[in-house]
Design a protein around this motif. Structure first.
Motif, PDB file in Angstrom:
ATOM      1  N   ASN A   1      24.492   7.253  27.650  1.00 54.29           N
ATOM      2  CA  ASN A   1      25.162   5.994  27.987  1.00 54.29           C
ATOM      3  C   ASN A   1      25.624   5.216  26.755  1.00 54.29           C
ATOM      4  O   ASN A   1      26.326   4.211  26.876  1.00 54.29           O
ATOM      5  N   GLU A   2      25.232   5.662  25.546  1.00 54.37           N
ATOM      6  CA  GLU A   2      25.691   5.009  24.315  1.00 54.37           C
ATOM      7  C   GLU A   2      26.727   5.844  23.564  1.00 54.37           C
ATOM      8  O   GLU A   2      27.271   5.404  22.549  1.00 54.37           O
TER       9      GLU A   2
ATOM     10  N   SER B   1      38.820  10.122  21.584  1.00 52.22           N
ATOM     11  CA  SER B   1      37.457   9.596  21.691  1.00 52.22           C
ATOM     12  C   SER B   1      36.888   9.853  23.080  1.00 52.22           C
ATOM     13  O   SER B   1      35.691  10.128  23.234  1.00 52.22           O
ATOM     14  N   SER B   2      37.725   9.793  24.099  1.00 53.15           N
ATOM     15  CA  SER B   2      37.282  10.102  25.464  1.00 53.15           C
ATOM     16  C   SER B   2      36.891  11.568  25.572  1.00 53.15           C
ATOM     17  O   SER B   2      35.845  11.909  26.129  1.00 53.15           O
ATOM     18  N   ASN B   3      37.732  12.439  25.009  1.00 58.51           N
ATOM     19  CA  ASN B   3      37.409  13.869  25.001  1.00 58.51           C
ATOM     20  C   ASN B   3      36.124  14.134  24.223  1.00 58.51           C
ATOM     21  O   ASN B   3      35.278  14.934  24.639  1.00 58.51           O
ATOM     22  N   GLY B   4      36.004  13.471  23.068  1.00 55.80           N
ATOM     23  CA  GLY B   4      34.853  13.685  22.202  1.00 55.80           C
ATOM     24  C   GLY B   4      33.540  13.344  22.874  1.00 55.80           C
ATOM     25  O   GLY B   4      32.512  14.000  22.631  1.00 55.80           O
ATOM     26  N   THR B   5      33.554  12.329  23.731  1.00 58.18           N
ATOM     27  CA  THR B   5      32.343  11.964  24.473  1.00 58.18           C
ATOM     28  C   THR B   5      32.130  12.908  25.636  1.00 58.18           C
ATOM     29  O   THR B   5      31.009  13.378  25.880  1.00 58.18           O
TER      30      THR B   5
ATOM     31  N   ASP C   1      32.881  12.734  36.853  1.00 55.43           N
ATOM     32  CA  ASP C   1      32.469  13.436  35.634  1.00 55.43           C
ATOM     33  C   ASP C   1      32.367  12.439  34.472  1.00 55.43           C
ATOM     34  O   ASP C   1      33.266  11.636  34.241  1.00 55.43           O
ATOM     35  N   GLY C   2      31.262  12.537  33.751  1.00 54.76           N
ATOM     36  CA  GLY C   2      31.043  11.641  32.612  1.00 54.76           C
ATOM     37  C   GLY C   2      30.537  10.270  32.992  1.00 54.76           C
ATOM     38  O   GLY C   2      30.443   9.388  32.142  1.00 54.76           O
ATOM     39  N   GLU C   3      30.185  10.092  34.272  1.00 52.85           N
ATOM     40  CA  GLU C   3      29.770   8.773  34.750  1.00 52.85           C
ATOM     41  C   GLU C   3      28.549   8.259  33.991  1.00 52.85           C
ATOM     42  O   GLU C   3      28.431   7.059  33.725  1.00 52.85           O
ATOM     43  N   LYS C   4      27.639   9.179  33.615  1.00 51.71           N
ATOM     44  CA  LYS C   4      26.430   8.770  32.879  1.00 51.71           C
ATOM     45  C   LYS C   4      26.781   8.118  31.564  1.00 51.71           C
ATOM     46  O   LYS C   4      26.076   7.203  31.102  1.00 51.71           O
ATOM     47  N   ALA C   5      27.882   8.543  30.946  1.00 53.71           N
ATOM     48  CA  ALA C   5      28.251   8.003  29.637  1.00 53.71           C
ATOM     49  C   ALA C   5      28.975   6.669  29.738  1.00 53.71           C
ATOM     50  O   ALA C   5      29.059   5.932  28.765  1.00 53.71           O
ATOM     51  N   SER C   6      29.502   6.353  30.908  1.00 57.46           N
ATOM     52  CA  SER C   6      30.268   5.111  31.062  1.00 57.46           C
ATOM     53  C   SER C   6      29.405   3.933  31.497  1.00 57.46           C
ATOM     54  O   SER C   6      29.879   2.807  31.545  1.00 57.46           O
ATOM     55  N   LYS C   7      28.143   4.185  31.820  1.00 64.21           N
ATOM     56  CA  LYS C   7      27.275   3.105  32.248  1.00 64.21           C
ATOM     57  C   LYS C   7      26.982   2.171  31.076  1.00 64.21           C
ATOM     58  O   LYS C   7      26.730   2.592  29.965  1.00 64.21           O
TER      59      LYS C   7
ATOM     60  N   LEU D   1      29.041   0.021  29.696  1.00 64.30           N
ATOM     61  CA  LEU D   1      30.181  -0.230  28.805  1.00 64.30           C
ATOM     62  C   LEU D   1      30.932  -1.496  29.152  1.00 64.30           C
ATOM     63  O   LEU D   1      31.894  -1.836  28.454  1.00 64.30           O
ATOM     64  N   SER D   2      30.564  -2.165  30.177  1.00 66.04           N
ATOM     65  CA  SER D   2      31.312  -3.367  30.576  1.00 66.04           C
ATOM     66  C   SER D   2      31.054  -4.512  29.628  1.00 66.04           C
ATOM     67  O   SER D   2      30.060  -4.537  28.927  1.00 66.04           O
TER      68      SER D   2
END
Length: 468
Positions: free
Chosen positions: A129-130, A373-377, A459-465, A467-468
């Motif tokens: 998530n970071e 950066s989106s791809n990299g994450t 997909d990738g939802e865990k990484a977007s938590k 970020l708001s």
């Protein structure tokens, strides 16, 4: 998102060494004429110094993950900084073509360990998530370093001696080495792991041959029959490596089993297309500005600099985009911005205002860093920790090869369109060849639509938590 002090320092260390390595990959280009004068040789012969660095990177990047697992991330990371810094000193002290070529190869060995292990440290230090914010802050310098390299190299070679191109690494290296020794933990995953020697030899042979082919194709320095033989060896070695890797699976020096992970596969392929479409722009634009518009290296470098500004501006916005729209939409629609930016660049002519050029470059940097950066994450969100070193080695190898492809492909496109329009690069009408090249690159970025269609909405939802 607020990070504790130790994580902030870690981000600073990783971003600094990556900036240093990426800066060195392009900073030498504008200083080649001055270096050639010092060595009393033809500028074209300095290709040896550039190629030795790239081949060294190609050979040793695959070994970085294994070395970090066996000896520990801190040991390999600090060793790589030390090698890179010391070799930079000797590059600056070189008095012949062969000396600088040798020490550039040594510098490439340090860089081959430094950047992938930095990426590995990031993946292990920052939870999923970071990762979005960490990736943005740590790897933004990579984009800025390649863009600013020609400008900084031009300034240094114009106002001081070219040797400072390498000497500027000394204070950065010493400071990073000090803080890395103090703040980076030495995480050992498998001290008993055995090196896949067969895979190392095969992939090293393949990537070095392909790098040599891409570097010299179309330049008539190496005879075509020898060059195509080298290419054939590279392709055969690559096929043999793939067969070998599929046979031994997780024990391979580059674990191709990771492509079974949808997010890793799509993030990697998306990055390849992004590199091919935009990676050659920092080379094409200086050629356009200096050869067609007769601008100085300093002015042409300043006109390209807004790409770095656009990338920095996007740094604070990208996490909000990902949080609001998700990885699928960002990776699907951001390429439209890159497409528009490249089309805008295709319409540049000698009468174009500086403001138009600056806006075009700013937008390209803005959208490019968002996509990369989106791809990299996305690449790392579903990779198990035990496979993180495999993932960083494979990802870094593909990134390095894609970067080489992007420059070679852009050059080949420009050469093709120069021949198609019956012009040479110095003629007034050669601008049409540049225009067609930019338009072709703009068309390539649209392949992203097909690649991103394979992503699931979450997909990738865990990484977007968070970020708001």
């Amino acid at each position: 998102m607020a990070f504790p002090l130790n994580k902030k320092i870690t981000m600073w260390i990783l971003s600094s060494v990556i900036f240093m390595e990426m800066l060195d990959s392009t900073i030498i280009n504008t200083a080649i004429p001055e270096i050639a004068k010092t060595f009393q040789t033809q500028p074209i012969n300095l290709k040896l110094a550039i190629t030795s660095y790239l081949i060294s990177l190609a050979i040793f990047i695959p070994i970085s993950g294994w070395a970090a697992d066996k000896y520990g991330t801190k040991k390999i990371f600090t060793l790589s900084i030390l090698i890179f810094t010391i070799s930079s000193v000797f590059c600056g002290l070189s008095n012949s073509l062969y000396e600088i070529a040798f020490f550039r190869a040594l510098q490439g060995f340090g860089g081959a360990l430094m950047t992938p292990v930095a990426r590995l440290i990031m993946v292990r230090v920052f939870p999923v998530n970071e990762l979005v914010i960490a990736t943005m802050y740590i790897f933004l310098p990579a984009r800025i370093g390649t863009i600013l390299g020609p400008l900084i190299g031009g300034v240094i070679s114009s106002y001081t001696t070219w040797r400072w191109i390498f000497f500027i690494n000394i204070p950065i290296g010493i400071i990073c080495l000090f803080f890395a020794s103090k703040y980076i933990e030495n995480e050992v995953i498998n001290s008993n792991s055995k090196l896949d020697y067969k895979g190392f030899i095969l992939i090293g042979t393949s990537l070095s041959c392909l790098a040599l082919f891409l570097e010299f194709i179309g330049e008539k320095i190496i005879p075509n029959n020898i060059l195509y033989f080298i290419f054939g060896v590279g392709v055969i070695s690559l096929i043999l490596f793939i067969l070998h890797s599929l046979k031994i699976k997780d024990k391979s020096i580059l674990n191709l089993q990771l492509f079974k992970l949808r997010t890793f596969r799509i993030g990697t392929l998306s990055n390849v297309i992004a590199f091919i479409s935009t990676g050659g722009i920092p080379l094409l634009l200086p050629l356009l500005f200096q050869l067609q518009f007769k601008l100085s290296p300093l002015v042409s470098g300043l006109l390209i600099a807004p790409m770095a500004v656009g990338a920095m501006f996007m740094r604070g916005i990208a996490p909000k985009f990902i949080n609001k729209f998700g990885f699928k939409k960002v990776i699907t629609y951001t390429p439209i911005g890159i497409f528009v930016s490249l089309i805008m660049l295709s319409y540049i002519n000698i009468n174009s205002s500086y403001s138009y050029i600056i806006i075009s470059c700013f937008l390209l940097g803005f959208f490019s860093i968002s996509l990369m950066s989106s791809n990299g994450t996305l690449i790392y969100v579903d990779v198990p920790k035990i496979n993180s070193s495999n993932a960083t080695s494979l990802d870094s190898t593909i990134r390095q090869f894609s970067s080489g492809i992007s420059i070679a492909f852009s050059t080949l496109l420009l050469t093709y369109f120069l021949n198609f329009t019956n012009n040479h690069i110095y003629s007034d009408n050669a601008i049409n060849a540049f225009r067609y090249t930019f338009i072709t690159l703009a068309g390539i970025i649209l392949i992203e639509f097909f690649i991103s269609s394979g992503l699931a909405k979450n997909d990738g939802e865990k990484a977007s938590k968070g970020l708001s």
